[in-house]
Design a protein around this motif. Sequence first.
Motif, PDB file in Angstrom:
ATOM      1  N   SER A 249       0.954  -1.382  12.581  1.00 46.66           N
ATOM      2  CA  SER A 249       1.380  -0.245  11.759  1.00 46.66           C
ATOM      3  C   SER A 249       2.324   0.675  12.519  1.00 46.66           C
ATOM      4  O   SER A 249       3.349   1.110  11.986  1.00 46.66           O
TER       5      SER A 249
ATOM      6  N   GLY B 178       2.739   4.807   3.459  1.00 47.97           N
ATOM      7  CA  GLY B 178       1.800   3.709   3.259  1.00 47.97           C
ATOM      8  C   GLY B 178       1.355   3.090   4.563  1.00 47.97           C
ATOM      9  O   GLY B 178       0.170   2.766   4.750  1.00 47.97           O
ATOM     10  N   MET B 179       2.285   2.940   5.487  1.00 51.91           N
ATOM     11  CA  MET B 179       1.944   2.356   6.782  1.00 51.91           C
ATOM     12  C   MET B 179       1.103   3.302   7.629  1.00 51.91           C
ATOM     13  O   MET B 179       0.203   2.866   8.352  1.00 51.91           O
TER      14      MET B 179
ATOM     15  N   LEU C  51      -0.977   5.492   6.390  1.00 54.10           N
ATOM     16  CA  LEU C  51      -2.296   5.419   5.771  1.00 54.10           C
ATOM     17  C   LEU C  51      -3.049   4.189   6.252  1.00 54.10           C
ATOM     18  O   LEU C  51      -4.232   4.261   6.603  1.00 54.10           O
ATOM     19  N   PHE C  52      -2.363   3.050   6.299  1.00 56.96           N
ATOM     20  CA  PHE C  52      -3.022   1.835   6.764  1.00 56.96           C
ATOM     21  C   PHE C  52      -3.375   1.917   8.245  1.00 56.96           C
ATOM     22  O   PHE C  52      -4.414   1.420   8.678  1.00 56.96           O
TER      23      PHE C  52
ATOM     24  N   TRP D 176      -6.493  -4.882   1.561  1.00 55.34           N
ATOM     25  CA  TRP D 176      -5.330  -4.001   1.604  1.00 55.34           C
ATOM     26  C   TRP D 176      -4.071  -4.711   1.107  1.00 55.34           C
ATOM     27  O   TRP D 176      -3.235  -4.115   0.416  1.00 55.34           O
TER      28      TRP D 176
ATOM     29  N   GLY E  27      -1.923  -3.465  -2.235  1.00 55.47           N
ATOM     30  CA  GLY E  27      -0.484  -3.199  -2.204  1.00 55.47           C
ATOM     31  C   GLY E  27       0.278  -4.045  -3.201  1.00 55.47           C
ATOM     32  O   GLY E  27       1.205  -3.557  -3.871  1.00 55.47           O
TER      33      GLY E  27
ATOM     34  N   LEU F 227       5.307   3.324  -1.127  1.00 61.82           N
ATOM     35  CA  LEU F 227       3.922   3.451  -0.681  1.00 61.82           C
ATOM     36  C   LEU F 227       3.182   2.122  -0.807  1.00 61.82           C
ATOM     37  O   LEU F 227       2.502   1.674   0.129  1.00 61.82           O
ATOM     38  N   ALA F 228       3.320   1.466  -1.975  1.00 60.27           N
ATOM     39  CA  ALA F 228       2.658   0.174  -2.199  1.00 60.27           C
ATOM     40  C   ALA F 228       3.191  -0.884  -1.231  1.00 60.27           C
ATOM     41  O   ALA F 228       2.423  -1.657  -0.642  1.00 60.27           O
TER      42      ALA F 228
ATOM     43  N   ILE G   9       1.771  -0.294   2.376  1.00 63.67           N
ATOM     44  CA  ILE G   9       0.387  -0.745   2.539  1.00 63.67           C
ATOM     45  C   ILE G   9       0.333  -2.260   2.652  1.00 63.67           C
ATOM     46  O   ILE G   9      -0.306  -2.828   3.547  1.00 63.67           O
TER      47      ILE G   9
ATOM     48  N   ALA H   3      -0.498  -4.379   6.285  1.00 66.04           N
ATOM     49  CA  ALA H   3      -1.676  -5.244   6.315  1.00 66.04           C
ATOM     50  C   ALA H   3      -1.284  -6.693   6.569  1.00 66.04           C
ATOM     51  O   ALA H   3      -1.941  -7.409   7.330  1.00 66.04           O
TER      52      ALA H   3
END
Length: 443
Positions: free
Chosen positions: A147, A279-280, A282-283, A300, A304, A336-337, A340, A344
């Motif tokens: 990440s 998103g990254m 958050l992950f 995850w 996404g 964002l999607a 993530i 992952a």
Amino acid sequence: MMQGAEFGWFSIVRLGLVQTALGAVVVLTTSVLNRLMVVEFALPATLSGLLVGLYYAMQMLRPRMGHGSDVCGRRTPWIVGGMATLCLGAILAAIATGMMDGPLVPALALGIPAFLLVGAGVSASGTALLVLLAARVVPARKAAAASIVWIMMIAGFVLTTAISGRVLDPYSPGRLLAVTACVAALAFALTLIAVFRLEGRALSAIAPRQQQDRAFRDAVAQVWTEPEARHFTLFVFVAMLAYSAQDLVLEPFAGSVFGMTLGQTTQLASIQHGGVLVGMVLFAVIGRLTQGRLSALRLWIQLGCVAAAGVLLLLGIVGMVATVVLLPPLYAALGLANGIFAAAAISAMMQLAARGNAGRDGVRMGMFGAAQAVAFGLGGLAGTILLDVGRLVAGGTLGGYATVFVVDAVLFLAAGVMAQRIGLVGDDGMDRLRAVAPATHGG
């Protein structure tokens, strides 16, 4: 098995700076130059798709480059040499794009080798960087490390698109070349600083005699017999096909349907990349709690994929009702999607690169990278072809973009289904439930 000294967080961030440099240069060739061809010069979207497709086609060399770094025992020369090649290709691509408002033949004569150089540079630098990271980071840190490195790459996207979006208006070929040359020079200098004395002495996963006795094609064949590596390679292909189908149409979509200027669409791309960054992040925060377990990574990835499919369908609807105010939040949500899903998937890639026959980390990572590159090339080209065909069939620009968004959403859903099997493919090639492994075995 860890080779050499374990990388701490500072070393991970140093490698992240290389990804920042890679992202800064690549985003100019795949985003800004593409927008100029399609909107400013009113060229067929398929033309830009073919040029960017060449860039991805060159990344079929990733397994060979990964094998070369395995045999060499050092990744740093491949990282630096690849970055130099990438920067040269980007500058030539900017010159070629600036020539496209005139005769196409000389512009393409320069543009084709330029995009090939960009692809070769990314292949060498990116593959060696990932293998070095996977080999020198303990499994418990790999999710966070993946990440961090990709967050820094997206930061390169965001900074480059945000700043270049302001300085490229009003457009001129000279201005485009100046911006590209400055970004390339800074990227190469940053890479040299980041990798200075980072790797240390030569580290080889294969004994010298084995290096000489095993040919490259034998190494690839050996990795392909591994069910886990084979399934993940196929997953990467489908997932990146979905990821890339949107890549070459999002900026032209805002320009063609909503009449935005080059600077405005570039800033919109910056918003999207900012969403990827969130998103990254958050992950990365939650990924540390999962300790890199593949069971958590699967969830995850699927989250996404489903979210990205939903946003793409909404973009098609927004185009029909011409509600420009919804574009920034939707681009941010798509980013964002994607962030993530990508973080992952990359974390899973780092876990799986070292699972299999010993001494094949570079080939395995190269195979994953080649699948990604082929998918990106086909996805970008397919997206532009779908756009042109959709325009003809639907009798308008909007119909073409809606077609791309729907097909892309279906691909994301298919990738989500395939993700369910990641880490559940046994050595005999049959699905089996695998007990959650300790963190030291990568989940």
